[in-house]
Design a protein around this motif. Structure first.
Motif, PDB file in Angstrom:
ATOM      1  N   MET A   1       0.851  -1.200   0.000  1.00 16.68           N
ATOM      2  CA  MET A   1       0.000   0.000   0.000  1.00 16.68           C
ATOM      3  C   MET A   1       0.881   1.242   0.000  1.00 16.68           C
ATOM      4  O   MET A   1       1.871   1.314   0.728  1.00 16.68           O
ATOM      5  N   LYS A   2       0.522   2.200  -0.834  1.00 19.37           N
ATOM      6  CA  LYS A   2       1.342   3.393  -1.001  1.00 19.37           C
ATOM      7  C   LYS A   2       0.481   4.646  -1.010  1.00 19.37           C
ATOM      8  O   LYS A   2      -0.631   4.652  -1.535  1.00 19.37           O
ATOM      9  N   ILE A   3       1.015   5.727  -0.425  1.00 18.94           N
ATOM     10  CA  ILE A   3       0.343   7.027  -0.446  1.00 18.94           C
ATOM     11  C   ILE A   3       1.137   7.945  -1.368  1.00 18.94           C
ATOM     12  O   ILE A   3       2.361   8.086  -1.226  1.00 18.94           O
ATOM     13  N   THR A   4       0.461   8.561  -2.328  1.00 19.72           N
ATOM     14  CA  THR A   4       1.115   9.436  -3.295  1.00 19.72           C
ATOM     15  C   THR A   4       0.578  10.851  -3.157  1.00 19.72           C
ATOM     16  O   THR A   4      -0.638  11.066  -3.164  1.00 19.72           O
ATOM     17  N   TYR A   5       1.497  11.817  -3.045  1.00 19.98           N
ATOM     18  CA  TYR A   5       1.120  13.222  -2.985  1.00 19.98           C
ATOM     19  C   TYR A   5       1.122  13.820  -4.390  1.00 19.98           C
ATOM     20  O   TYR A   5       1.908  13.418  -5.251  1.00 19.98           O
ATOM     21  N   TYR A   6       0.252  14.804  -4.605  1.00 25.44           N
ATOM     22  CA  TYR A   6       0.216  15.503  -5.892  1.00 25.44           C
ATOM     23  C   TYR A   6      -0.448  16.854  -5.685  1.00 25.44           C
ATOM     24  O   TYR A   6      -1.140  17.075  -4.679  1.00 25.44           O
ATOM     25  N   LEU A   7      -0.249  17.765  -6.632  1.00 27.38           N
ATOM     26  CA  LEU A   7      -0.894  19.078  -6.563  1.00 27.38           C
ATOM     27  C   LEU A   7      -2.293  18.980  -7.157  1.00 27.38           C
ATOM     28  O   LEU A   7      -2.481  18.412  -8.238  1.00 27.38           O
ATOM     29  N   ARG A   8      -3.231  19.560  -6.459  1.00 24.12           N
ATOM     30  CA  ARG A   8      -4.614  19.458  -6.915  1.00 24.12           C
ATOM     31  C   ARG A   8      -4.823  20.194  -8.244  1.00 24.12           C
ATOM     32  O   ARG A   8      -5.472  19.683  -9.162  1.00 24.12           O
TER      33      ARG A   8
ATOM     34  N   ARG B   1      -8.444  -1.787  -5.019  1.00 20.74           N
ATOM     35  CA  ARG B   1      -8.180  -1.335  -6.387  1.00 20.74           C
ATOM     36  C   ARG B   1      -8.948  -0.076  -6.782  1.00 20.74           C
ATOM     37  O   ARG B   1      -9.003   0.288  -7.947  1.00 20.74           O
ATOM     38  N   LYS B   2      -9.534   0.582  -5.783  1.00 21.60           N
ATOM     39  CA  LYS B   2     -10.231   1.838  -6.049  1.00 21.60           C
ATOM     40  C   LYS B   2      -9.439   3.000  -5.442  1.00 21.60           C
ATOM     41  O   LYS B   2      -9.029   2.934  -4.287  1.00 21.60           O
ATOM     42  N   ALA B   3      -9.235   4.037  -6.252  1.00 23.19           N
ATOM     43  CA  ALA B   3      -8.463   5.188  -5.782  1.00 23.19           C
ATOM     44  C   ALA B   3      -9.295   6.045  -4.827  1.00 23.19           C
ATOM     45  O   ALA B   3     -10.466   6.314  -5.078  1.00 23.19           O
ATOM     46  N   VAL B   4      -8.677   6.436  -3.709  1.00 22.58           N
ATOM     47  CA  VAL B   4      -9.302   7.331  -2.734  1.00 22.58           C
ATOM     48  C   VAL B   4      -8.461   8.599  -2.690  1.00 22.58           C
ATOM     49  O   VAL B   4      -7.256   8.535  -2.427  1.00 22.58           O
ATOM     50  N   LYS B   5      -9.074   9.752  -2.954  1.00 23.56           N
ATOM     51  CA  LYS B   5      -8.349  11.017  -3.002  1.00 23.56           C
ATOM     52  C   LYS B   5      -8.823  11.944  -1.884  1.00 23.56           C
ATOM     53  O   LYS B   5     -10.011  12.068  -1.642  1.00 23.56           O
ATOM     54  N   ARG B   6      -7.864  12.565  -1.235  1.00 21.14           N
ATOM     55  CA  ARG B   6      -8.170  13.496  -0.156  1.00 21.14           C
ATOM     56  C   ARG B   6      -7.193  14.676  -0.201  1.00 21.14           C
ATOM     57  O   ARG B   6      -6.068  14.556  -0.681  1.00 21.14           O
ATOM     58  N   SER B   7      -7.635  15.812   0.347  1.00 23.14           N
ATOM     59  CA  SER B   7      -6.765  16.994   0.443  1.00 23.14           C
ATOM     60  C   SER B   7      -6.049  16.997   1.786  1.00 23.14           C
ATOM     61  O   SER B   7      -6.623  16.612   2.810  1.00 23.14           O
ATOM     62  N   THR B   8      -4.811  17.456   1.774  1.00 23.99           N
ATOM     63  CA  THR B   8      -4.061  17.578   3.036  1.00 23.99           C
ATOM     64  C   THR B   8      -4.428  18.862   3.770  1.00 23.99           C
ATOM     65  O   THR B   8      -4.140  19.005   4.952  1.00 23.99           O
ATOM     66  N   GLY B   9      -5.046  19.803   3.048  1.00 27.48           N
ATOM     67  CA  GLY B   9      -5.346  21.097   3.648  1.00 27.48           C
ATOM     68  C   GLY B   9      -4.168  22.050   3.626  1.00 27.48           C
ATOM     69  O   GLY B   9      -4.258  23.167   4.135  1.00 27.48           O
ATOM     70  N   ILE B  10      -3.059  21.626   3.003  1.00 27.48           N
ATOM     71  CA  ILE B  10      -1.842  22.454   2.939  1.00 27.48           C
ATOM     72  C   ILE B  10      -1.773  23.122   1.564  1.00 27.48           C
ATOM     73  O   ILE B  10      -1.788  22.443   0.532  1.00 27.48           O
ATOM     74  N   LYS B  11      -1.699  24.455   1.550  1.00 24.98           N
ATOM     75  CA  LYS B  11      -1.643  25.199   0.300  1.00 24.98           C
ATOM     76  C   LYS B  11      -0.226  25.722   0.064  1.00 24.98           C
ATOM     77  O   LYS B  11       0.387  26.287   0.977  1.00 24.98           O
ATOM     78  N   VAL B  12       0.289  25.510  -1.155  1.00 22.75           N
ATOM     79  CA  VAL B  12       1.669  25.929  -1.463  1.00 22.75           C
ATOM     80  C   VAL B  12       1.720  26.547  -2.862  1.00 22.75           C
ATOM     81  O   VAL B  12       0.784  26.407  -3.656  1.00 22.75           O
TER      82      VAL B  12
ATOM     83  N   SER C   1      -2.705  17.389  -2.395  1.00 24.96           N
ATOM     84  CA  SER C   1      -3.633  16.284  -2.150  1.00 24.96           C
ATOM     85  C   SER C   1      -2.862  14.977  -2.099  1.00 24.96           C
ATOM     86  O   SER C   1      -1.657  14.943  -2.397  1.00 24.96           O
ATOM     87  N   PHE C   2      -3.542  13.912  -1.735  1.00 19.76           N
ATOM     88  CA  PHE C   2      -2.899  12.597  -1.757  1.00 19.76           C
ATOM     89  C   PHE C   2      -3.917  11.543  -2.160  1.00 19.76           C
ATOM     90  O   PHE C   2      -5.128  11.749  -2.072  1.00 19.76           O
ATOM     91  N   ARG C   3      -3.394  10.416  -2.633  1.00 24.40           N
ATOM     92  CA  ARG C   3      -4.271   9.308  -3.017  1.00 24.40           C
ATOM     93  C   ARG C   3      -3.695   7.996  -2.504  1.00 24.40           C
ATOM     94  O   ARG C   3      -2.485   7.852  -2.293  1.00 24.40           O
TER      95      ARG C   3
END
Length: 402
Positions: free
Chosen positions: A1-8, A25-36, A18-20
């Motif tokens: 299992m892996k967590i990947t960060y990306y820019l929204r 086998r289903k992608a779950v996407k959430r925001s970290t709440g951190i803006k850069v 954000s991260f996924r």
């Protein structure tokens, strides 16, 4: 299992990280709440470039978030995907809330109550009032760190309210609400101070909180109230009838507001308690059915409790419910006793007291009354019984002089 960060939205100058992750086998996407700034993001290394401001702090936060989320996902392999996602969302929600002081905790607690709507409006107001009481105290009580809450904190709160003339029985209510919020915060991992409970117990052990100004009407007094001629004073008649409906059906005021004839089936009425979250069923008899048909309760505008209580005192005075009874006030260690007419203590809370007291005084056993009121504990039920001293004395005389 892996967590990947990306820019929204990498095309924007600033965007959220954000991260996924994948579950079944289903992608779950959430925001970290951190803006850069988008230019600061190093997609290959999954972190902020070292040359940008606050890069170290943000990268540490991302590392911590990844560790916490991975821990949640791997902790219990047998949990459903829905449950795991819910736990991740709970963690993210708490992460965004900086909870340090008792005020912080109350605000988060109240925010959740208003969002979930799992407490009645009246109950939420009591917690809001408790927070205002804490904030009104000096000594910076509202800004006390949760980790520092101890016996002196509660004694400071207790003494300051006493100085304002607040009775112990009312202080008891506020302290119990503080205890509930602290328990909630502990169970939801907002703090790790578990010693507050013993501190509260120590306060309750050292002081008397048992002053009680609640009353119940006798059978004779209730009849006087029923027979009081208020035909020419429709507003007072309405307030009297609300109290009678509340008494006949043994309801809290919040439950009374749900009453209407459409909820009557045969000789029963079906309601729902906002306080206990349980369905209610009450027997309906001729007196209560008559009043239910008298008013269009479905479209009724109910008075505020304070307005109703003020008028109930006036009505009971008219009905000559004026037996002198002892009213005991306890503020700190100071106890004052005063004999006052009964009508001064009547309120909408007297309705349930009256129903339960009359039922028990007329031969029903507690277990039978409990089936109607829904109390889970007989001890709680019996706390509503308000047999007067005169009535008890009269019964003793009748028993021993016969």
């Amino acid at each position: 299992m892996k967590i990947t960060y990306y820019l929204r939205s990498p095309e924007l100058e600033e965007t959220n990280i954000s991260f996924r992750f994948y579950l079944n086998r289903k992608a779950v996407k959430r925001s970290t709440g951190i803006k850069v700034k988008s230019k600061a993001w190093d997609d290959k290394n999954q972190k902020i470039r070292p040359s940008y401001t606050n890069s170290t702090r943000i990268n540490v936060e991302l590392s911590k978030l990844q560790s916490e989320v991975m821990s949640i996902l791997l902790e219990n392999q047998f949990e459903s995907s829905t449950k795991k996602i819910q736990e991740v969302d709970n963690y993210l929600r708490k992460k965004d809330k900086v909870v340090v002081t008792i005020s912080d905790l109350f605000e988060v607690f109240l925010e959740e109550r208003l969002k979930l709507k799992d407490y009645s409006e009246g109950t939420v107001k009591i917690y809001q009032t408790t927070l205002r009481k804490i904030q009104s105290c000096g000594s910076g009580l509202a800004n006390t760190k949760i980790s520092n809450i101890d016996y002196p904190f509660f004694m400071d709160f207790f003494n300051q309210l006493n100085d304002q003339g607040v009775q112990n029985i009312t202080v008891n209510k506020y302290i119990r609400k503080i205890r509930h919020v602290l328990h909630w915060g502990f169970e939801n991992n907002y703090h790790d101070n578990h010693s507050f409970s013993s501190a509260i117990s120590k306060v309750f052990k050292n002081f008397d909180f048992n002053s009680d100004s609640k009353v119940a009407l006798t059978n004779e007094e209730l009849k006087r109230l029923e027979n009081l001629d208020l035909v020419k004073e429709s507003q007072l008649e309405f307030y009297r009838d609300l109290f009678l409906i509340q008494t006949y059906l043994c309801l809290r005021y919040s439950e009374l507001k749900q009453v209407n004839s459409s909820k009557v089936s045969g000789d029963e009425i079906f309601l729902y308690s906002k306080k206990t979250k349980q369905p209610l069923k009450r027997p309906v008899f001729s007196k209560s059915l008559h009043l239910l048909k008298k008013y269009d309760l479905k479209n009724l505008r109910y008075p505020a409790e304070q307005v109703l209580n003020r008028n109930l005192k006036k009505i009971c005075k008219r009905a000559e419910i004026d037996e002198m009874i002892l009213k005991r006030d306890i503020v700190g260690r100071n106890v004052s006793d005063e004999m006052i007419p009964k009508y001064e203590l009547v309120s909408n809370h007297s309705a349930r007291n009256t129903f339960i007291t009359i039922c028990l005084e007329n031969g029903m056993i507690p277990e039978e009354v409990q089936k109607i009121t829904g109390h889970k504990n007989i001890k709680t039920l019996l706390s509503y019984v308000k047999t007067t001293e005169k009535r008890a004395f009269d019964k003793v005389k009748s028993l021993w002089e016969g």
